[in-house]
Design a protein around this motif. Structure first.
Motif, PDB file in Angstrom:
ATOM      1  N   ALA A   1      -8.699 -73.745 -61.824  1.00 54.56           N
ATOM      2  CA  ALA A   1      -7.530 -74.208 -61.260  1.00 54.56           C
ATOM      3  C   ALA A   1      -6.410 -73.014 -61.105  1.00 54.56           C
ATOM      4  CB  ALA A   1      -6.748 -76.103 -61.617  1.00 54.56           C
TER       5      ALA A   1
ATOM      6  N   ARG B   1      -5.465 -70.534 -57.353  1.00 58.61           N
ATOM      7  CA  ARG B   1      -3.569 -70.731 -56.725  1.00 58.61           C
ATOM      8  C   ARG B   1      -3.812 -69.283 -57.270  1.00 58.61           C
ATOM      9  NH1 ARG B   1      -0.830 -71.481 -53.566  1.00 58.61           N
ATOM     10  NH2 ARG B   1       1.556 -72.533 -54.251  1.00 58.61           N
TER      11      ARG B   1
ATOM     12  N   GLU C   1       2.231 -74.389 -64.792  1.00 58.85           N
ATOM     13  CA  GLU C   1       1.763 -76.271 -64.022  1.00 58.85           C
ATOM     14  C   GLU C   1       2.736 -76.266 -62.808  1.00 58.85           C
ATOM     15  OE1 GLU C   1       1.214 -79.066 -66.360  1.00 58.85           O
ATOM     16  OE2 GLU C   1      -0.666 -78.736 -66.645  1.00 58.85           O
TER      17      GLU C   1
ATOM     18  N   LEU D   1       0.251 -77.008 -59.808  1.00 52.81           N
ATOM     19  CA  LEU D   1      -0.886 -77.767 -60.014  1.00 52.81           C
ATOM     20  C   LEU D   1      -0.386 -78.932 -61.073  1.00 52.81           C
ATOM     21  CD1 LEU D   1      -2.632 -74.590 -62.387  1.00 52.81           C
ATOM     22  CD2 LEU D   1      -3.143 -75.540 -60.416  1.00 52.81           C
TER      23      LEU D   1
END
Length: 65
Positions: free
Chosen positions: A13, A17, A57, A62
């Protein structure tokens, strides 16, 4: 034999990104003052690195884990 830990789903992930943002791991770390080894720890799941995990994050938008 490969001595590195495999990339975790959370790591994928992060990588996805970064790709969407057109920035590589090294540049991302330099821009935001994150030690590259901490980002690697999170990608490979070898260390929790909670402080940097929250920061990454937020920066990458995220979902909070």
């Amino acid at each position: 034999m490969n001595s590195k830990s495999p990339i975790t789903p959370y790591g994928w992930a992060i990588k996805q990104r970064l790709t969407e943002m057109c920035v590589n791991q090294k540049d991302f770390c330099q821009i935001h003052g994150i030690p590259p080894y901490r980002l690697s720890n999170l990608i490979h799941g070898t260390r929790k690195a909670e402080r940097f995990r929250r920061q990454i994050e937020e920066l990458l938008n995220l979902p909070l884990s």
